[in-house]
Structure formats: structure tokens, C-alpha cells
Design a protein around this motif. Structure first.
Motif, PDB file in Angstrom:
ATOM      1  N   GLU A  90      -2.375   7.959   8.647  1.00 16.68           N
ATOM      2  CA  GLU A  90      -2.085   8.064  10.080  1.00 16.68           C
ATOM      3  C   GLU A  90      -0.622   8.463  10.223  1.00 16.68           C
ATOM      4  O   GLU A  90       0.262   7.779   9.711  1.00 16.68           O
ATOM      5  CB  GLU A  90      -2.333   6.701  10.727  1.00 16.68           C
ATOM      6  CG  GLU A  90      -2.022   6.638  12.202  1.00 16.68           C
ATOM      7  CD  GLU A  90      -2.115   5.203  12.716  1.00 16.68           C
ATOM      8  OE1 GLU A  90      -1.635   4.966  13.823  1.00 16.68           O
ATOM      9  OE2 GLU A  90      -2.638   4.331  11.985  1.00 16.68           O
ATOM     10  N   ASN A  91      -0.395   9.591  10.899  1.00 14.07           N
ATOM     11  CA  ASN A  91       0.966  10.105  10.993  1.00 14.07           C
ATOM     12  C   ASN A  91       1.587   9.828  12.354  1.00 14.07           C
ATOM     13  O   ASN A  91       0.891   9.716  13.360  1.00 14.07           O
ATOM     14  CB  ASN A  91       0.989  11.617  10.727  1.00 14.07           C
ATOM     15  CG  ASN A  91       0.792  11.930   9.254  1.00 14.07           C
ATOM     16  OD1 ASN A  91       0.936  11.054   8.398  1.00 14.07           O
ATOM     17  ND2 ASN A  91       0.442  13.162   8.960  1.00 14.07           N
ATOM     18  N   ASP A  92       2.901   9.750  12.351  1.00 18.06           N
ATOM     19  CA  ASP A  92       3.612   9.604  13.614  1.00 18.06           C
ATOM     20  C   ASP A  92       3.884  10.996  14.208  1.00 18.06           C
ATOM     21  O   ASP A  92       3.457  12.019  13.662  1.00 18.06           O
ATOM     22  CB  ASP A  92       4.915   8.803  13.422  1.00 18.06           C
ATOM     23  CG  ASP A  92       5.879   9.476  12.454  1.00 18.06           C
ATOM     24  OD1 ASP A  92       5.727  10.702  12.200  1.00 18.06           O
ATOM     25  OD2 ASP A  92       6.784   8.802  11.951  1.00 18.06           O
ATOM     26  N   ALA A  93       4.625  11.030  15.310  1.00 15.28           N
ATOM     27  CA  ALA A  93       4.855  12.302  16.004  1.00 15.28           C
ATOM     28  C   ALA A  93       5.604  13.290  15.134  1.00 15.28           C
ATOM     29  O   ALA A  93       5.488  14.511  15.308  1.00 15.28           O
ATOM     30  CB  ALA A  93       5.629  12.039  17.299  1.00 15.28           C
TER      31      ALA A  93
ATOM     32  N   GLN B 149       0.811  -1.227   0.000  1.00 12.74           N
ATOM     33  CA  GLN B 149       0.000   0.000   0.000  1.00 12.74           C
ATOM     34  C   GLN B 149       0.840   1.270   0.000  1.00 12.74           C
ATOM     35  O   GLN B 149       0.346   2.358   0.321  1.00 12.74           O
ATOM     36  CB  GLN B 149      -0.891  -0.013   1.263  1.00 12.74           C
ATOM     37  CG  GLN B 149      -1.806  -1.217   1.347  1.00 12.74           C
ATOM     38  CD  GLN B 149      -2.424  -1.395   2.725  1.00 12.74           C
ATOM     39  OE1 GLN B 149      -2.086  -0.674   3.667  1.00 12.74           O
ATOM     40  NE2 GLN B 149      -3.332  -2.345   2.843  1.00 12.74           N
ATOM     41  N   GLN B 150       2.097   1.155  -0.385  1.00 10.08           N
ATOM     42  CA  GLN B 150       3.004   2.295  -0.199  1.00 10.08           C
ATOM     43  C   GLN B 150       2.551   3.553  -0.940  1.00 10.08           C
ATOM     44  O   GLN B 150       2.843   4.676  -0.505  1.00 10.08           O
ATOM     45  CB  GLN B 150       4.441   1.924  -0.619  1.00 10.08           C
ATOM     46  CG  GLN B 150       4.638   1.580  -2.079  1.00 10.08           C
ATOM     47  CD  GLN B 150       4.502   0.098  -2.385  1.00 10.08           C
ATOM     48  OE1 GLN B 150       3.887  -0.637  -1.619  1.00 10.08           O
ATOM     49  NE2 GLN B 150       5.086  -0.357  -3.485  1.00 10.08           N
TER      50      GLN B 150
ATOM     51  N   VAL C  58       4.107   0.300   8.154  1.00 17.20           N
ATOM     52  CA  VAL C  58       4.622  -0.948   8.702  1.00 17.20           C
ATOM     53  C   VAL C  58       4.809  -1.883   7.529  1.00 17.20           C
ATOM     54  O   VAL C  58       3.833  -2.292   6.894  1.00 17.20           O
ATOM     55  CB  VAL C  58       3.647  -1.542   9.737  1.00 17.20           C
ATOM     56  CG1 VAL C  58       4.200  -2.860  10.271  1.00 17.20           C
ATOM     57  CG2 VAL C  58       3.403  -0.542  10.857  1.00 17.20           C
ATOM     58  N   ALA C  59       6.080  -2.196   7.244  1.00 15.98           N
ATOM     59  CA  ALA C  59       6.416  -2.831   5.966  1.00 15.98           C
ATOM     60  C   ALA C  59       5.854  -1.911   4.874  1.00 15.98           C
ATOM     61  O   ALA C  59       6.188  -0.738   4.846  1.00 15.98           O
ATOM     62  CB  ALA C  59       5.913  -4.247   5.889  1.00 15.98           C
TER      63      ALA C  59
END
Ligand SMILES: [Fe+2]
Length: 491
Positions: free
Chosen positions: A388-391, A352-353, A398-399
Motif C-alpha cells: 500500500e503506497n502513500d501519495a 515486516q520491513q 507504520v513502525a
């Protein structure tokens, strides 16, 4: 009403008579990879390409390429830009010698047909040592105001009967250009595989469902490279691999790539193999992996979506954003790459990249994204996606899985409600290789909520008609059966 395609004339000048090569025969032609007819002075007969020069000269030029043995007989090319115009010489063809391990050295010639009349049919002919040996016709790219048709399919060069029958259907649809959504030639995009599974089908002398059609010589092909084309950079195991960079002539206007950088894996293999490949590829490697072009009233972006690409790379994202922003003048903005971000098939579901670029496409006003990789046909409803974003504000990956939220435009039906809110993502990867997940076609519960159509029991191609602010897309099987049909309109 569309104009009937003039009959293709090929090599018949050798016999001193005009030749019509259109045939409905279905039983006498050898299968792809089987015994081949004499190709005269050619290893590969002429084929039309968009060419890098077209990127510089708008719609008024095309490239014609052909392959020969390793001799140096002089070639010349003449062309007739329109039916009432005199024949004129093209500039002297330029050769490139291809000498990679395992393949006899051969030459790729390129001539540019300049100052074509937009949208007009033209003829061209090749002579070797003064003797005419080949003639065909084509159509110059159309101007912005003209209606046009293109067809799209991917995952095609597998040497199957279905590949030939889809090629024949593409020919019957009389497109102005053909788009391949990646995985052009299996298994590794090698020179030897092009010879077995690409040229004999798409540049066949005769048109038939069993063999293919004389498409390449008369119709411009464009392609996005897939994993089977360019993901393997191992020139020790496949010294004739990466033929995409040798044989295609597409715009070199994408972001420059640094080997070992965000989007260009390092070549593997002995120095001699790498040098042979680089010498043969010239400026096409690695730059031709990403590019853009304009056709009619549309702007197209072609991307390398292989998992090695770092979509966080600021230079790459900036190029994409700039390129789409510069295309605000275009009525339509289309993007094509191989790996679909939005796919309901169990096969390749985790890859899904390309979802990471969804917001960039939305902000850039992209209308439709065409992908392959998954060997079936799928259409999403118009959608918008927020990863969904990280900080740090980067999408969580994920992969190759990319989580997030999508907003679906379920009011769009492509018939009475034709103004989508969001991007429509098509998977059109049923061009020849074996189909994926036929069991899901009737199992709607297995589809993701963004999927509107899922056709996986039959091979097919996409036929798109663009007429000003109206775009009609049909998905068509080899026998002409219509599998899907929808319309998008601009306000
Ligand atoms: Fe693929």
C-alpha cells in the motif's frame, strides 16, 4: 548418487599417524562452552570461507582462515587440488592482528587456495615453522552444470544441545555449502561468544549429535548477518562485538556503505574501541553486510535486513535491481536475509520491513527467499505482493508493519504442480535457539493466508538439492525425520 565424504584428518600429523575423526559417540564430549581440548597452535582451527577473491575468480578459489595467539611464527599452506595432482604451495598466508579491549590480542591468518578444480575434492595442510600441524579436505565449488546440495538454518549459535544436533545433521547431509540465515552467535555476536558457541560446535574434531561436527574445516559456510550479529554497534558495552566483520571472509562486492548513511549505523563507544575494531575488521566493515555470489547455476544475494536499513534509499534499491538483472543468465536466483517479510508466528510478526522489497524480488526473477529470525520453519505458497503506497508512491510503513495485497498461487503444490507463480518465502530459523510459538503448529487458524507449512515444535534445517532446472527442498529434523518436501521446476 552422492559420494561419501572422506574422513577428516585433523592434527593427527602431530602424532605421525593418519587420523579419522568421525565418531558416533554421544556421551563423552563436553557441551559447547564447557571444558575444551588443547587446540595446539590454534585458537581456532582452520575453516573454509568463500572469500572475497572468489568473487573475482569465479569458482576456482576458496579461502582458509585460522586463529592463533599473538606470535609471529611463520605459517605455510599447501594444497592438493585433486587426488591425482601434486601438492602445491599456496601463497604466503596473510595475518591480521585483532586487538580489541577485553580479548588477548590474537591473529587471524588467511590463505587463498587458487586454481581448484570445480567440484573436485581437495586436501590442504598447514605447517608452522616447517612442521605440519593440520590437514583436512574440502570440495571446490561446483560448476554451473553440476548438481549440488546446500543446507540452510539460522538462529543457531545459542550453545544448546539442539544446536549441536542440527550441526551434526547438517554434516550427515554432506552439503556442498552451509548457509546461515542470521543470528549466527548469541547474544551479541562477540568474539567471546564465537569461542563458546560457534567454533566448538561447527568445527568440532569429532562428529556427534552431542558436540557438532568438523564442518567448518571441510565445508564452506556462508552467512547473512542477523540482529544478534550486527544490530548493536555499541563498542563500549561490547568491545569484542561485531565479530561477524572480523572472522567471516565473504565477497566485498555489495553497495559501499557510508557510516551514518542509509544502511550503516554509527559505531558507538570510545575512540580507542572504535579504532581497535576498525583496524581489526579492515575492508570487511561495513561492506560485508550485503553481497552476492554465484554457486553452480544459481545467483545468490545476501542482504542486511536489520530495521535501521532504509529500503527507500535509491542507491541500495538500484544495487539490488542491477545485481538481479545481471543474474538473468542464472537458472536460479536466491535471496537470503535474516528478517522474514512473510511470517505467521506471533513472535516478530510486526517486523515486516522486508515486504518493501517483494516487488523488486519478483521483478528480478527471484525464486526462493531464505530467512531466519523467527525460530521455527515456515513455507509460504508462491506469492506476489503489492504494498500500500502513500501519495508519494512509497510503501506505507507504520513502525515495521507494511500493509498491502498479496496474490497467492494456490495451484502450486510442489509435487504435481511445480511451476510457481511468485516467490516462495522460507523461514528456517530453527537451528538451535529455543523455538517460537509451538502452539501455532496445529492451530491453522492462526496462520496468515500465505502460509502453507508451519513447523514449530521441533528444531530443523533446510536441505536443498539443485539439479539443473529442478530444485527439491526438504525440511529435516535432527534425527533425519522429513518435515516438509517440495519441488520447483523451471520450464
Ligand atoms: Fe533475529
Amino acid at each position: 548418487m552422492r559420494v561419501a565424504r572422506p574422513l577428516i584428518v585433523a592434527l593427527c600429523l602431530l602424532a605421525g599417524k593418519p587420523g579419522a575423526a568421525l565418531s558416533q559417540a554421544t556421551t563423552s564430549s563436553p557441551p559447547p562452552g564447557g571444558p575444551k581440548k588443547s587446540e595446539g597452535p590454534f585458537l581456532v582451527k582452520p575453516y573454509l570461507q568463500w572469500g572475497d577473491s572468489t568473487a573475482r575468480e569465479g569458482t576456482r578459489s576458496l579461502a582458509v582462515l585460522w586463529h592463533t595467539g599473538d606470535d609471529a611464527k611463520p605459517w605455510s599452506v599447501e594444497f592438493q587440488p585433486g587426488a591425482d595432482q601434486p601438492w602445491r604451495p599456496a601463497e604466503a598466508p596473510t595475518p591480521r592482528r585483532i586487538a580489541v579491549p577485553g580479548i588477548p590480542p590474537h591473529r587471524l591468518y588467511r590463505a587463498i587456495l587458487k586454481n581448484l578444480v570445480p567440484g573436485a575434492r581437495f586436501s590442504y595442510r598447514l605447517s608452522q615453522a616447517g612442521q605440519p600441524v593440520f590437514q583436512s579436505d574440502g570440495r571446490a565449488p561446483k560448476a554451473a552444470a553440476a548438481a549440488y546440495r546446500f543446507v540452510a538454518f539460522g538462529d543457531c549459535g545459542a550453545g544448546t544441545p539442539e544446536q549441536a544436533s542440527i550441526a551434526y545433521r547438517a554434516y550427515r547431509e554432506q552439503p556442498d555449502f552451509v548457509l546461515i540465515t542470521g543470528d549466527i552467535v548469541y547474544e551479541r555476536g562477540r568474539i567471546s561468544e564465537y569461542r563458546d558457541k560457534f567454533w566448538p560446535v561447527y568445527n568440532a574434531d569429532e562428529a556427534s549429535p552431542a558436540q557438532g561436527a568438523p564442518l567448518l574445516r571441510s565445508t564452506v559456510f556462508l552467512a547473512a548477518p542477523g540482529n544478534h550479529d550486527i544490530a548493536t554497534r555499541d563498542l563500549e558495552r561490547y568491545p569484542d562485538g561485531l565479530a561477524y566483520f572480523l572472522y567471516w571472509d565473504q565477497p566485498l562486492n555489495g553497495p559501499p556503505g557510508r557510516v551514518g548513511g542509509a544502511k550503516v549505523p554509527a559505531l558507538k563507544g570510545p575512540e580507542a574501541n572504535r579504532r581497535a575494531f576498525l583496524d581489526a575488521a579492515g575492508p570487511a566493515y561495513p561492506r560485508m553486510a550485503n553481497f552476492s555470489f554465484d554457486y553452480g547455476n544459481a545467483h545468490w544475494m545476501v542482504l542486511d535486513s536489520n530495521p535501521y536499513v532504509d529500503w527507500h534509499d535509491p542507491d541500495l534499491r538500484a544495487w539490488i535491481e542491477r545485481d538481479l538483472a545481471s543474474a538473468r543468465h542464472a537458472t536460479w536466483r536466491f535471496v537470503t536475509f535474516h528478517h522474514p517479510g512473510f511470517n505467521s508466528a506471533k513472535e516478530h510478526f510486526e517486523q515486516q520491513q522486508m515486504r518493501m522489497m517483494a516487488e523488486v524480488f519478483e521483478n528480478g526473477g527471484v525464486d526462493v527467499v531464505f530467512s531466519g529470525h523467527v525460530h521455527n520453519y515456515q513455507r509460504t505458497v508462491p506469492l506476489r505482493f503489492v504494498p500500500e503506497n502513500d501519495a508519494a508512491g512509497k510503501p506505507v510503513r507504520v513502525a515495521n508493519r507494511v500493509g498491502g495485497r498479496w496474490t497467492l498461487d494456490t495451484a502450486f503444490d510442489g509435487r504435481t504442480h511445480t511451476h510457481p507463480s511468485g516467490v516462495i518465502y522460507l523461514v528456517t530459523g530453527a537451528g538451535g535457539n529455543h523455538l517460537y510459538n509451538p502452539e501455532q503448529q496445529d492451530d491453522h487458524a492462526s496462520w496468515q493466508s500465505f502460509t502453507h507449512k508451519f513447523i514449530s515444535k521441533i528444531h530443523s534445517l533446510t536441505v536443498a538439492d539443485v539439479d539443473g532446472p529442478r530444485l527439491t527442498i526438504r525440511q529435516v529434523a535432527a534425527d533425519g525425520q522429513e518435515l516438509d518436501n517440495f519441488t520447483i521446476e523451471k520450464r
